[in-house]
Every structure is written in structure tokens, then in C-alpha cells.
Scaffold this motif. Sequence first.
Motif, mmCIF file in Angstrom:
data_model
loop_
_atom_site.group_PDB
_atom_site.id
_atom_site.type_symbol
_atom_site.label_atom_id
_atom_site.label_comp_id
_atom_site.label_asym_id
_atom_site.label_seq_id
_atom_site.Cartn_x
_atom_site.Cartn_y
_atom_site.Cartn_z
ATOM 1 N N PHE B 4 -3.341 21.786 19.531
ATOM 2 C CA PHE B 4 -4.228 21.615 18.394
ATOM 3 C C PHE B 4 -5.195 22.793 18.327
ATOM 4 O O PHE B 4 -5.637 23.311 19.362
ATOM 5 C CB PHE B 4 -5.029 20.313 18.534
ATOM 6 C CG PHE B 4 -4.204 19.061 18.387
ATOM 7 C CD1 PHE B 4 -2.991 19.061 17.697
ATOM 8 C CD2 PHE B 4 -4.644 17.861 18.935
ATOM 9 C CE1 PHE B 4 -2.240 17.900 17.567
ATOM 10 C CE2 PHE B 4 -3.899 16.694 18.812
ATOM 11 C CZ PHE B 4 -2.699 16.711 18.129
ATOM 12 N N PHE B 17 -8.268 16.696 23.361
ATOM 13 C CA PHE B 17 -8.791 16.245 22.074
ATOM 14 C C PHE B 17 -8.868 14.723 21.988
ATOM 15 O O PHE B 17 -8.092 14.022 22.621
ATOM 16 C CB PHE B 17 -7.905 16.762 20.936
ATOM 17 C CG PHE B 17 -7.917 18.257 20.806
ATOM 18 C CD1 PHE B 17 -8.777 18.880 19.916
ATOM 19 C CD2 PHE B 17 -7.078 19.042 21.581
ATOM 20 C CE1 PHE B 17 -8.806 20.262 19.798
ATOM 21 C CE2 PHE B 17 -7.100 20.423 21.472
ATOM 22 C CZ PHE B 17 -7.960 21.046 20.583
ATOM 23 N N GLN B 18 -9.791 14.290 21.182
ATOM 24 C CA GLN B 18 -9.956 12.861 20.957
ATOM 25 C C GLN B 18 -9.916 12.618 19.450
ATOM 26 O O GLN B 18 -10.661 13.260 18.700
ATOM 27 C CB GLN B 18 -11.314 12.442 21.516
ATOM 28 C CG GLN B 18 -11.633 10.985 21.373
ATOM 29 C CD GLN B 18 -11.161 10.181 22.567
ATOM 30 O OE1 GLN B 18 -11.284 10.626 23.706
ATOM 31 N NE2 GLN B 18 -10.622 9.022 22.307
ATOM 32 N N PHE B 19 -9.079 11.699 19.044
ATOM 33 C CA PHE B 19 -9.051 11.303 17.631
ATOM 34 C C PHE B 19 -10.341 10.559 17.304
ATOM 35 O O PHE B 19 -10.766 9.689 18.056
ATOM 36 C CB PHE B 19 -7.840 10.401 17.394
ATOM 37 C CG PHE B 19 -7.774 9.812 16.028
ATOM 38 C CD1 PHE B 19 -7.585 10.627 14.918
ATOM 39 C CD2 PHE B 19 -7.903 8.444 15.836
ATOM 40 C CE1 PHE B 19 -7.521 10.086 13.641
ATOM 41 C CE2 PHE B 19 -7.833 7.881 14.561
ATOM 42 C CZ PHE B 19 -7.640 8.712 13.463
ATOM 43 N N GLU B 22 -10.414 8.907 10.347
ATOM 44 C CA GLU B 22 -9.889 9.559 9.149
ATOM 45 C C GLU B 22 -11.031 10.194 8.375
ATOM 46 O O GLU B 22 -12.172 9.715 8.429
ATOM 47 C CB GLU B 22 -9.180 8.520 8.280
ATOM 48 C CG GLU B 22 -7.943 7.958 8.966
ATOM 49 C CD GLU B 22 -7.271 6.835 8.183
ATOM 50 O OE1 GLU B 22 -7.914 6.291 7.253
ATOM 51 O OE2 GLU B 22 -6.123 6.506 8.498
ATOM 52 N N TRP B 57 -11.334 15.146 14.456
ATOM 53 C CA TRP B 57 -10.997 15.215 15.872
ATOM 54 C C TRP B 57 -12.156 15.836 16.634
ATOM 55 O O TRP B 57 -12.945 16.591 16.084
ATOM 56 C CB TRP B 57 -9.733 16.051 16.087
ATOM 57 C CG TRP B 57 -8.490 15.321 15.697
ATOM 58 C CD1 TRP B 57 -8.025 15.121 14.431
ATOM 59 C CD2 TRP B 57 -7.572 14.666 16.574
ATOM 60 N NE1 TRP B 57 -6.867 14.375 14.469
ATOM 61 C CE2 TRP B 57 -6.571 14.097 15.775
ATOM 62 C CE3 TRP B 57 -7.505 14.525 17.959
ATOM 63 C CZ2 TRP B 57 -5.506 13.373 16.311
ATOM 64 C CZ3 TRP B 57 -6.446 13.821 18.503
ATOM 65 C CH2 TRP B 57 -5.462 13.249 17.683
ATOM 66 N N LEU B 60 -12.891 17.872 23.310
ATOM 67 C CA LEU B 60 -13.791 17.333 24.338
ATOM 68 C C LEU B 60 -14.506 18.420 25.166
ATOM 69 O O LEU B 60 -15.691 18.283 25.431
ATOM 70 C CB LEU B 60 -13.033 16.367 25.249
ATOM 71 C CG LEU B 60 -12.490 15.130 24.514
ATOM 72 C CD1 LEU B 60 -11.531 14.355 25.406
ATOM 73 C CD2 LEU B 60 -13.616 14.231 24.045
ATOM 74 N N GLU B 64 -17.113 19.781 19.990
ATOM 75 C CA GLU B 64 -17.275 19.978 18.549
ATOM 76 C C GLU B 64 -16.291 19.101 17.784
ATOM 77 O O GLU B 64 -15.117 19.005 18.139
ATOM 78 C CB GLU B 64 -17.040 21.459 18.191
ATOM 79 C CG GLU B 64 -18.153 22.380 18.645
ATOM 80 C CD GLU B 64 -19.454 22.192 17.857
ATOM 81 O OE1 GLU B 64 -19.416 21.617 16.749
ATOM 82 O OE2 GLU B 64 -20.509 22.608 18.385
ATOM 83 N N TYR B 65 -16.799 18.486 16.749
ATOM 84 C CA TYR B 65 -15.956 17.686 15.855
ATOM 85 C C TYR B 65 -15.468 18.578 14.726
ATOM 86 O O TYR B 65 -16.186 19.478 14.288
ATOM 87 C CB TYR B 65 -16.742 16.499 15.303
ATOM 88 C CG TYR B 65 -16.921 15.415 16.335
ATOM 89 C CD1 TYR B 65 -16.188 14.245 16.275
ATOM 90 C CD2 TYR B 65 -17.821 15.585 17.396
ATOM 91 C CE1 TYR B 65 -16.338 13.252 17.241
ATOM 92 C CE2 TYR B 65 -17.978 14.603 18.364
ATOM 93 C CZ TYR B 65 -17.231 13.438 18.284
ATOM 94 O OH TYR B 65 -17.369 12.477 19.235
ATOM 95 N N LEU B 83 -16.464 20.924 11.159
ATOM 96 C CA LEU B 83 -16.930 19.810 10.336
ATOM 97 C C LEU B 83 -18.020 20.234 9.365
ATOM 98 O O LEU B 83 -18.014 19.870 8.209
ATOM 99 C CB LEU B 83 -17.452 18.706 11.266
ATOM 100 C CG LEU B 83 -17.656 17.345 10.657
ATOM 101 C CD1 LEU B 83 -16.369 16.847 10.042
ATOM 102 C CD2 LEU B 83 -18.129 16.370 11.726
#
Lengths: 934, 88, 417
Positions: B4, B17-19, B22, B57, B60, B64-65, B83
Motif C-alpha cells: 500500500f 496498515f490499519q483499515f 469508508e 487507512w 501505523l 498518518e491517516y 487526508l
Amino acid sequence: MTGSRVGSGGLIDRTKPLSFCFDGGAYSGFSGDTLASALLANGVRVMGRSFKYHRPRGVWGAWFDDPNAIFNIRLAGDEFPNCQATTTHLVDGMKARAVNAWPTARADLKGGLDYFHRWLGAGFYYKTFMWPDWRLFEPAIRRMAGLGHLDRNTVAGYVSDQLHDTCDVLVIGGGAAGLTAARACAEAGQEVVLIDDHPELGGGLYRRGLAIEGEAPEEWVASQQKAIRQAGGRVLTSTTGFGVFDHNLVGLAEHRGFSSAPRLHRMRAGRIVMATGALDRPITFANNDRPGIMSVEAATEYLGRYGVLVGRNIALVSNNSFSKPAAERLRAAGAEVTECDATRGPIRALGGKRPSCVEIGGQRYACDTILASGGLTPVVHLWRHAGGKLDWRDDLAAFVPGNPGKSMIAIGAANGSFDLEDALAEARNSARSGSVSERRGNYRITPLWPKPGSKGRQWIDFQHDVTLKDIEQAARENFVSVEHLKRYTTLGMASDQGKTSNMAGLAAMAAIQGKSIPETGTTTFRPPFVPVPLELYRGHNRGQMRNPLKRLPLEAVHRAAGAAMGEYGGWLRPGWYGDKSEEEAIRAESKMARDAAGIFDSSPLGKIEVMGPDAEAFVNFIYYNTIKTLKPGSIRYGFMLTERGIVYDDGVVSRLGPDRFVISCSSSHVDGVNALLEAWRQDGNDPDRLFVHDTTANWATITVSGPKAREMVGELGTGLDFSPESFPHMTFREAAFQGAPARIARVSFTGDASYEVAVPAAKAETLWETLIAAGGKRGAGPIGLEALSVLRAEKGYLIVGKDTDGETMPHDLGFGIPRLKKQTEFVGDRSLHGEVAKLETRRQFVGLAVTKPSGPLPVGAHVVDIREGRTVSIGIVTSSYDSACLGEPIALALIERGQARVGEYVKILHLGETRVAQVASPCFLDPAGERLNA
Amino acid sequence: MQLFPCPFCGLRDEREFQFAGEVGKTRPNTSEPVSDADWDTYLNTQRNEKGAAREIWCHLPCQEYFVMERDTVSMDVFGAIALRKDPS
Amino acid sequence: MNKRYSALRHFREGLRGHSGWGKAWRSPALKSTYDVIIIGGGGHGLATAYYLARNHCISRVAILEKGWLGGGNTGRNTTAIRSNYYYPESAALYDMSLRLYEGLSRELNYNVMFSPRGMMVLAHSEAEMEIAARTVNAMQINGTDAELFGAEDVRKRAPILNFDRDARFPIHGAIWQGRAGTGRHDAVAWGYARAADALGVDIIQNCEVTDVIREGGRAVGVNTNLGEVRADRIGATVAGHSSVLAGIAGFDLPIHSYALQAFVSEPLKPVMDTVAFSPAYGTYFSQSDKGGLVFGGALDRVPSYGQRGNMPVQELVVSGLAEMAPVLAKVKLLRHWAGIVDVTPDSSPIIGPSGVDGLYLNCGWGTGGFKAIPAGGTLFAHLLATGSHHEVSRPFDLDRFRTGRLIDEGAASGIAH
């Protein structure tokens, strides 16, 4: 004795003889042999028994496509189950035994099962064994099933080595096409890795036995390999590409010797060139499973690679043009070969454990060995793993890779280019993308598929004993979808995973239904391409390295002090100290803490700083409790909720200044709370005005709790005034300890006056020793987590996750005011007013008192009530201890309408036994808070 | 193991990564009354796209999102943007 | 017409080449109207059709299956059957299912090989033993059989597990349910299909629903690749793709789709006589009657509809098994695969009206749909036949997400579904 070693040739090292045993008999072979080639060279034919009927079986293939010869092998005391004889290289001293046969494969006592075959066909177990109960039959059936026996020993040093790797181009298969492709790509400046599952590169060149580009196979292979290396390419032999996964990740298993675990390479390839070759497929005819019947390709492979001639008097039954050179090759090695056209009529093998002749269209050909080739099937497994489709080619009577994969191409025989010149042309092209020059296509085949209704027992899946009649029966019963066929008959589910059987099974079903093969479908090939040991995936993700514990800076100091270390919320922490029994130690420590003071290592407590102009509003939003009214220098206890209103963490917030807070969450939640804070910080906040920083690891924290605590922290030389008036409960001070910054918080998890002293981790040991020394003269000393747990329970302090569950909301814990009064938004606020939050029957946090003689309540017991004659759970005991200070057992519980029940007696049920306890306030000690505020 | 693209750290292993949800879910303003249905939608309802999806996402290690667009069937990743730069 | 199965008939058929068994189910043409349409021919859809016909005498039923019956998660799971649940609502549902499994082979006249060999959920610390005791007590109160095992009890039942006290997760004991076990997954689908077909249900394979026909706000039928078909009531049993169907019908669900992987080893002679699950290692396993170790573990980290394996989870689950039973490290993995599962916020299923009149849902089973097939079918048939909930399915209505009455077993017991 039909198989024999020829005088010269092959890749084996005839200077290195090796001895081994098979089924109790002693044999010898050469270095470079597989068990199968060595046994064939010794004239051994019967190497296994089939799964169901225990039919005698010889080898069909010479490499990974053989379903018949499966051995348990012992070497130097280690036993490995289910080793494929055709892929296991001989090691001196191996003791092999055919699986699922006793006493030997040749004289298997269960061979008589074959007489009952008419009752053991497709899916017989679905129609029977229902009465009186399947369980009566199951144990016997389980014992009959299974292949190898697993001994109960682990293999010392059997540890997989695991690597990550990348390349521009991964070429899978080191035959003529793969070597040429790897060389072309490497010479075009691409970073190339070429793998092959044999110890030697060359693929099918040895069985072909002819010069290539003017060189003998071994020389040509050596010069290609040299050129690849000179151009910077890498070569991995004895390495199988066992699966293609997301984003072009290819799993490679590198064989490292019989008793060693393979090495896992997680290879990220820019492009994959699949040069995996093709397999000779069986012909479906009567008695085609007999020992002594093998593939044409295998016979030439045994000759070319291992110097073994599989028979003297060979009937070669084929439907394609590639058998002619094979026949010539075998003749040149001294065999008499009769070439038989397989398409002339019905075929039948005669003879028992060795063939005597083959009958085709009524004509008999005497022989001691039957070689069969039903045509070539490209090895497309990896293509399917990568999600590629397959196309049917009538001219080849085979599926070939279809729509181009995104970053994968197939070349050579794997792509249906069976002719060597075509394969080489494709391979040379593979450095560039683009179409391949026109094929010459010398391969000719007359399709020959199973003929429904034909006579005799004709095997489709050798290992699993699936015959043409089984397929016909499945079709009659309407198991016509390929997947139904596979599952109903177990076709293709043997250890070769359908490599020999899928095409015949599919073709048989197509013929029965009067459809074409592509209309009938194909089954999905699943990884791994060949069976791989579970260890391959484990490597160093084992023992204490699996989910490793977090360690304290002071671990050595605790151990020196006699700490019994244990896991607490992912950290390795002192449970208790000293040589006493756990129970006695806990009693002594908790009493000491109440009488004098206890010193404990609370370093894992979270210390997450929230800073910036928006910090106050943010922390106020994060916490259930109102934080914005908190004054600098003060501390407040509070809950963090999930958006569902469930208590996620409790902890204290300290305000360092107008724009700076420290969140001290519970030890096991630091990562989670930090993630939660970041998630909210980046959701709608201005990240330039708000910063979250986890400093937990920077600080070591030692807590002193008890009546003597104040005197002890007074000896730290901080110059602070620790009197309750100037340093009251729920405040903190910043100070210096021996020249290092120190943060001292007066906050309690015991009910006694407590000071949490945080210093940089490097100062931890000095701080600990200073406090121990200060405690020593006052009857105070270290306490572990177990005693701390008792102390906090005496005071009615809860542990989130232990005394709460996935339904607990803050108002269940006696903290109802923010829910009703807090004016600003906070996480989870709306959920606290949903239907479920308003239920009167919510489980609330309370204490349980029991009388001493009956002892502490068991944790995990339920509080029960009888309703409409049925016992129902109305709560659970979450914590329970024998309190040394109070002189009686105490417990904490979550009970339906618990707060209204205080004083009531309730029934406690544990593993069928009932007791009685009295609901109480959770606070058993110092309800007025005199000790706390002292 | 997918790769990713973190907008800050580049292509990284999916295990980093962490979901996080949506794209397009906005927290209702809870300082005003929010209906049960609206709160349910916010908490629970998912588009759960089969095919192209836009998701939040978290990477971690850098915390950062970001917004990632990908295909939930083929696993193709089309791109990622930080984001705070996302127009939605 | 398919013949009744029995050992005697099997013997006779053996003598004549098994030529007398009829089709296990017909391949009927799609009619234009039915009383009930069931979308999805997996275990739940087939069982629903069977119980509609058997319990409610509604046999004008069509099952529309996109591929081949039983081809979704019914044919991809690891076959554990258990009712070791914490909440009374879950216990009622899954124990109903277990009880139906206990008599299913004879009910369907099809050997589904239900094997009540027991299941243990391992506890690896004293704290986990306390949680285990909480669950055992809850199960006993719920009327489910349960025992709290100590380490020695575990050793007796499953001697190949890792009893090293220095293991990362040493075994302290387990939650034991003796009535739990395994079954033959395909046989469950085929048994229901055959029995439903015999009662007149039309099983239409290779029939993909492309649209839900709505008239006056009510779902009255569906369009398919084989044409339009109408019915009074429509039931959806399309686990893994529930959101896709909901999208066709115009609403969203509280569901995310994830791939769940499963694994099987090469066959061994019997080494494991029960089912063991270790939450700490994240792996569970049993041994099939054929001899393969059947195992699985966590969902993929990444929501998807990708019906394929993925290395991070493979490494986690396979290494977990090798840690749980180190003697298995040298055993070879034969095959692994994946199914797409519906994951709801509380990991409990959804059974109930969809919100669109005439369309009902049976979905959200997460990783545990197989064990629930008989109950799921019974309850969904009740709902489709009567238009109202059976008391056991009532708590699993979609409305629980609005009221907050979630049934979150994982949060209660620390044990994931």
C-alpha cells in the motif's frame, strides 16, 4: 527385476554410492538419485498402495507429478511423514516405508479391500453408516484413511529461514525456455532471479538427450547459467515457486537438505516469467493403475537424469508426436520399444504387479513395462494463483495461459509451445513485452479422452482410487459441475492435487454430458503448488518471539530482588517477590503496603502527551468526563468510551499547562489509546494546532503507596513540600531528581496516599534504590502486581476489561453525571442515550461480601436468579481476593440493577455449585477517604 | 502481502496498515439531537463496495491517516492521498 | 426420482454397478412464479427451502444459485459445529442448530458425518482461566453442555498439543464442549438439496440475480440471467455478497466483507481426535476423517471480495498451528483457499426483514455460518412462511443496530466467533 541402471549417463554421481532401506529391504543408489530412481534401478516396482482399495502402485511420474509412491522416511532418528519418493533425494542411511501399507507395499494385508470395490465407490459413505449412528463407524474409517503415520517427536533445529527479496524479473523454471529468458532479461539490464525446483538447471533437456544450439545439454546449461550470472542475474536451484499472491508476491521454498526446513523467500517480482513446462498426462484405460505403467516423460527422465532404464521390453502407448524421439532414446539405451498408437481402439493392460502385455483394439503387445502419454498439459498452476484465465487450444488438446496477466507471462511448454525452437523464440522475446513470433508447432496430437461406457476399471485419480465408473456414477446422480464432481468423488484432492487426474476427470465429465472440455470448465488450482511443511511459514515467529512481551527497564533489578515475573497486559512484570508461596507473598505484600508502604514499578502506565492550542477541547471531547475545567497542576480520573458508549479505558489526565495534557491510560491500552487519539486528531481537527505524542517509553515510573509513602518520597531530594496541604491528592508537581527531570503525581490505585514518581528511564535504577532504601528503614518494600490488584479491589477501584465487559457503560460504574450534564460533545455521547443505554436492567458495578469460612468467591462465577422456574444469569464475579488487611474475602461484580441491590443476598453459581453472597458497595476500605487524602 | 502506498512513507507492507473506515462518514453533530436511525447509519452502515472503493487507512508506523482508492476484488491499488488534502 | 439411501440398497446397487440411484436433485427449468424465491444456494438457502417445504408445506420454492450449489462458504469452511456461546440469545440459536445436526443424517437420509468429537477452547493463563470459567458457567446456565478443563484434561484429549510450561502461551486449561464436533460440509449442502428437491423445491443453478423487481415499494420478484421470476416473498442467503445484493435492492447493510482462509494438510493416520482452538495463537484445528488436518484462524486484515489466500494471514495461522502442536511443524500443507464472509459490528448474524417489503435477510454469519445452517434454515423458513420472527431469531433482527442491543460474543467472553 525390470528396471536397471545403464552403464553411463545421467546427472548422478556414480563415485558416491549410498545405501538405504525400503520396506525392510536394503538397497543402494547414488548421490543424485531420488528414492524412486534408486528403487527403480534396483528393480523395485511396487512402491505404494492406493488410498482406498490398497491397489499396488508403482511410480507414474519422475518428479512432483507422481501420486503413488509416498513414504515415511527415518533418517538419524528423525521421521518425516508422507515424502514423495520421486522428489526426495537419496541420503545415505535413509529408512523408507510406504505409507498406508502393512507390512510392506508389496504384500499389504489390506490388499483384499479391492475385492469390495463395488461397494466403496464414489460417495459410498454418504449413503450408508447413518444407522444407528455415524460415530460407531467413524473410528474404524479414520484408521483406514490417512497416509503416513506421524511420530510424536519434533526435529531439533528444524527452523525455517525466512527472507524478503525483490527482483525485476522472476523466471520460474530453469529449463531451456527459462534459462534463455533469464539470460535475455539479464543481458537487457534487468535484475533477474531464475529458480528451478531441481538441484540442476536444465529441465527437460536431459530426458530429451539431444544437443541444443550445438552443445550437449549439460554444457549448454552451464554456459547459459554463466551468462546469466555474468549479466548480474541470480540463480536459485532446489527452489519451488509454491504460490503467487497479491501484488506479484511469489512464495519460494528453497530446499536445504532432507532433515532441514526449507527457506522461505518472499519474492516481490516486477514481472513473472512462467516457464514451468508441461506434464505428460495419463491415458485412461483398463488397469491403467498397475505398477510398471508410467508416463513416457518419466521414463526418459529416469534415463536422462538418473541413468535408469525403467524396462527392457517396453510398450509405448501414445497419441502424440513427441513419443517418437522418446522411443528412440529408450532404444538407444538398450530397451526394446514397441510404439503403439493409443487411438486405435480400447486399451487394456494385462498382468498383475507387473504388466505382461497391453491390448489395443484387440491386438496384444507383450511387454514388461507400459509407457503412456495422453498428451502434454502445460503446468499453469501459478498462472491460476495469480488470477489468470485459461484458454482451450484444440490443436494441442490442452488448456494454455489465456488473457495476459498484468505482470506475468508464460513461455515455452507452459505456454503450449512444446516445440523447443518455439520455446526458445518466446524466451528470447521475454525481455521485451509484446507478441511472440509465429509458432512452428511440430507437436501433433490426436485427442484421446476417457470413453464413458467402456469396459474395465479405468483409473482417473490414482491415489484416491477414482475410476471412470465413479465419474459416470457422479454424473448419473447429477454431480455434474466440476466442483461437485471433485468433491463427490475426491477426484484431484490427493497429494498431487489433481496434477495427473484433473484433465482426465474433466474430459470424462465433458464426454458424458456431450459437451466440450472448455464448456465443462476447469477447477481452480490452489496454492501451494506442491505440499510444503508447516514450518516454512513459521521461521522465527516461534516461542517467545511470537507476540513478544514488553520488558521493563528495571527487569534485572526485579529479578535480583526475587521477583516472580509474569505476563500482565502484554508486559513482563513482577507478580510478587521472594521465596514464599504466591498466596503468602501476596498477603505479606498487601499487608506491608497498608501498614507501611509498598513500592511498585508502574512504568508501563501510559504517558501520552496532548499538546497545542486545540488540546483542551480535544481532550474534553475524547474523555467522558469534563476535562476543560481541569486546572494546570491538577489530575482528573476519567473514562474513554468507544462511539458505542462502551468503556474502553480508564485513566487519569494531568494538565501540565494551558495547552498541554498527559494522558495516563492503563498499561495494556497504551497503543490502543494512542491510536484512538490519533484517529480522532486527524478526523476534523487541524493537525497543526494539535499534537499527540506517546512518551510512555521515555519514562520509568515507580509508585510508592501507603502511610509511609510521604516520608519516603521526601528522601528523594526533590525539595518539594509533600504535605497534604501543598501537595494534595490528584495533583502533580514537576521537579528534578538527581539532575534529571521528574514528574511526581499524587494519584492512587490503592486507596492509600500514593506518589507516582516518573524519571527518565536511565535514572530508574537510582530512583528504585533510593526508594527501597527509604522504605527499608520504615518496614516498607517492593510489592508485585498481584498484591496491587488486591489493594485496588479493597478500595473498589476497577480494572477495565476485567471488571467491565463489552457492554459496560460509564453510568454502570457509578459515573453517571457527565452522561446527564456534560454540555459539549464527546466520544460515545449519543450511544449513552440509546435504547440499550436506558435499560433499567443494566449490569452495574458492585462489591460482594462473603463470610470468611466459605473463602473467596471464584472469579467467573455467575450471579443467578430463578425466573419462571429457570436459572438465569444476572451478573458475574469479576474480581475476588482474600483480603489480608480486611481479614475477609472480597469480590467485585457486575450485577443487573446492582446498585439498587446493595445489602441483598444473591446466589452465586460456579460449575454447578451454589453459594450466597451479599451485595455491597465496591469500596470495602476507607469509604470516607481519610487514608487517601492523608 | 499487498503493498500500500502511504503518502508519507511510500510503498509499504500491508501489515503496517490499519483499515479505518469508508470515505464520507461524518460524525453527526451530537450537541444537537441525533435520531437513532442517523446514529445507526453513522455507527454501522457500510457501502462495502465490491470493486472500486475509497477508504481511510492508517499507516501505523507514521500514524498518518490517508485516503486510498483500490479495487476490493482485484486488489489493484489506484492511489493514495493524505487526508488533509482530500477534497471530500 | 432419487432412491432412499440405506446400507441394504447400497449393497444391492453395488452388485449392479450403482446404476439405479437416480439424480440427487433435478435440474428443473425456472418457472415464472413461485411462492418463495431464495437467492443463494448455499447451506442456509438450501436448508431454508427444505424447512419451508417440510415445516410449512410451502414447496413452490425456487433457489437461485449463481454458480453451483454449496459453492460458497458452505463448501469452503473448516466444518466445526459447536454452541459454546456466552449470551442466551446466541446459545439458543446455535444450540438449536447443534440439536438439529445431531439428528440430521437420518432426517435427511444423507450421511452428513456429524462427528461430536468435542471442542476445546484453550486458556493460556490464570486470567484466561477466569474468563473460561465465566464462559463455562454461562454455557451451563444457558443449558449447553460445558466443562472447565484443567491442563491434564486437555492432555488426555489432545496429547499432541504443546504442554511446555515455557511456551509463549502455556496451556492452563480449556472450555470443553463435548457435544461439539465436525461435519462433512459438502454433505450438508447436498443432503439439504436432495431432501428439498424431493419435496418439490426447484434448485436452479447457474442462475444469477441481476435485479430486484420492486412495485409500490415492495419486492415482488427478481431478474436473472435466465429471465424474470416473481414470488410473494424473497429470501436472501448470500453470505459474503450480502452488501452486493442489498445494493441491487437499494439499501446498505452493517456488513463488511472479508476473506477468511482455510487450510488442509496432507492426510495422516489419526493424531487428533477433537477440535482445539487457541485464541492466543489465533489458530484452531481438527483432523478430517480422511486424515488431513483442517485448520484456520483470523480474517484477512484488508476488507475485500478477493476469494484468494494471502500470505500474512497464512504465516500467522500456519505458524500458530506449529506453535500449538510443534510436532506438526514437519507435516506438509496440501492446500489453502479462502471464502468471503459477512462481518457485522457484533459478529452476530442478521435474520429478519430487510426494510424492503417482501425481501428478507439471512446474512452476517461471519466466520461461523456452517454450524448454524440447520437453525438458520429453520428460522428463516419460519420468517418467510409467517412473515414474523421465531422467538429464537428475534434478537438477531437488523433493528438491534438501532437500539444498541448488540450480541457481541467476542466482547463478552474474549473469544471471537
